[in-house]
Scaffold this active site. Structure first.
Site, PDB file in Angstrom:
ATOM      1  N   LYS A 129      30.477   0.608 -44.049  1.00 60.30           N
ATOM      2  CA  LYS A 129      31.222   1.497 -43.165  1.00 60.30           C
ATOM      3  C   LYS A 129      32.640   0.989 -42.911  1.00 60.30           C
ATOM      4  O   LYS A 129      32.967  -0.169 -43.167  1.00 60.30           O
ATOM      5  CB  LYS A 129      30.467   1.678 -41.848  1.00 60.30           C
ATOM      6  CG  LYS A 129      29.247   2.580 -42.010  1.00 60.30           C
ATOM      7  CD  LYS A 129      28.589   2.905 -40.688  1.00 60.30           C
ATOM      8  CE  LYS A 129      27.483   3.941 -40.886  1.00 60.30           C
ATOM      9  NZ  LYS A 129      26.778   4.251 -39.619  1.00 60.30           N
ATOM     10  N   ARG A 178      19.292   0.388 -42.741  1.00 60.05           N
ATOM     11  CA  ARG A 178      19.616   1.560 -43.561  1.00 60.05           C
ATOM     12  C   ARG A 178      20.806   1.185 -44.440  1.00 60.05           C
ATOM     13  O   ARG A 178      21.893   0.912 -43.918  1.00 60.05           O
ATOM     14  CB  ARG A 178      19.938   2.769 -42.675  1.00 60.05           C
ATOM     15  CG  ARG A 178      20.242   4.050 -43.453  1.00 60.05           C
ATOM     16  CD  ARG A 178      20.527   5.203 -42.500  1.00 60.05           C
ATOM     17  NE  ARG A 178      20.769   6.441 -43.218  1.00 60.05           N
ATOM     18  CZ  ARG A 178      21.960   6.834 -43.680  1.00 60.05           C
ATOM     19  NH1 ARG A 178      23.029   6.065 -43.493  1.00 60.05           N
ATOM     20  NH2 ARG A 178      22.085   7.977 -44.333  1.00 60.05           N
TER      21      ARG A 178
END
Length: 279
Positions: free
Chosen positions: A230, A264
């Protein structure tokens, strides 16, 4: 060598399997979108997606999370019909080929969630935590499948303008408390908490939420960490998402040390190796 232990939490049942999280589990990301921030357009044809799913499973994924709608900051809204058209064929084909695999549908829409479960998905992963579709909680209750409750504000188009908090962890915890109470009142049993890294949060807020994520263990539910590649990593380091694997592993190590039970990730092989080293 002293190995880590996960924090004790309730188990969940998915696809007839009892998941107890004594050892952290890996959720592999399968984006079937043209515009996801890291792998958009790579798996939006059925056979490409199936091949990617097979790779995730071979590398050690415990769950495959299928998303037909990009939730990256600034992502454009698409219709539920478009989202379902992307995701449902993949779910159906994976169910046919790998009936024992646990599948998750990444959606904030109740109709897409229900159609996906009917097609073979076992978990609903809702980035909005029930805030974008008033029918989501009642749908989860009726379907009686595990639900990933994530914290977010607004929608992906405007969420990064909604980052004012009194205390990021306490505010996220307050949100969880309210949503959990509603879910419990409807009879939802299996809940996973996701702090929502990168969703309506600044880079500094994301890192504070990582360092204090263990405070969310108060609720007694498994906690999922979703920081894979991210912008909180690549913007802080001045690199690209494609170069953010090392940073992802570093932060996942910290999350595991803080008691997170589910990772995840895009890079399942590396995450699995990390878990095997520490547990």
């Amino acid at each position: 060598m002293k190995h880590l232990n996960t924090t004790s939490s309730q188990s969940i049942v998915a696809n007839g399997k009892l998941l107890t999280f004594e050892k952290p589990l890996i959720m592999g990301i399968l984006n079937v979108t043209p515009d996801s921030f890291f792998d958009g357009g790579q798996h939006n044809e059925t056979e490409q997606a199936i091949q990617k799913a097979q790779e995730l499973l071979e590398n050690g994924a415990d769950i495959i999370d299928i998303g037909g709608y990009s939730s990256r900051p600034g992502a454009k809204l698409i219709s539920s019909e478009q989202e379902a058209h992307r995701a449902l064929p993949i779910i159906e084909e994976l169910t046919r080929r790998y009936p024992d695999v646990i599948l998750s549908i990444d959606t904030f829409r109740a109709d897409v969630a229900e159609a996906s479960v009917r097609a073979g998905a076992h978990i609903i992963n809702d980035i909005s935590g029930g805030t974008l579709d008033e029918n989501m909680f009642s749908t989860v209750a009726r379907l009686q499948v595990p639900y990933v409750l994530m914290h977010m504000r607004g929608v992906p188009e405007n969420m990064q303008q909604l980052t004012t908090y009194n205390d990021i962890v306490l505010d996220v915890a307050t949100f969880f408390g309210e949503q959990i109470a509603e879910l419990r009142s409807l009879g939802v049993r299996d809940i996973i908490l996701d702090p929502g890294y990168g969703f309506a949060k600044t880079i500094d807020q994301n890192f504070e939420l990582i360092h204090r994520v263990d405070e969310l263990q108060y609720f007694g539910f498994p906690i999922m960490g979703g920081i894979s590649r991210k912008s909180m990593i690549y913007k802080k380091l001045g690199i690209t998402a494609q170069e953010a694997l090392t940073g992802t592993i570093a932060l996942n190590t910290l999350l595991l040390n803080k008691g997170v039970q589910l990772l995840r990730v895009h890079d399942v092989k590396e995450a699995k190796q990390l878990v095997d080293l520490l547990f």
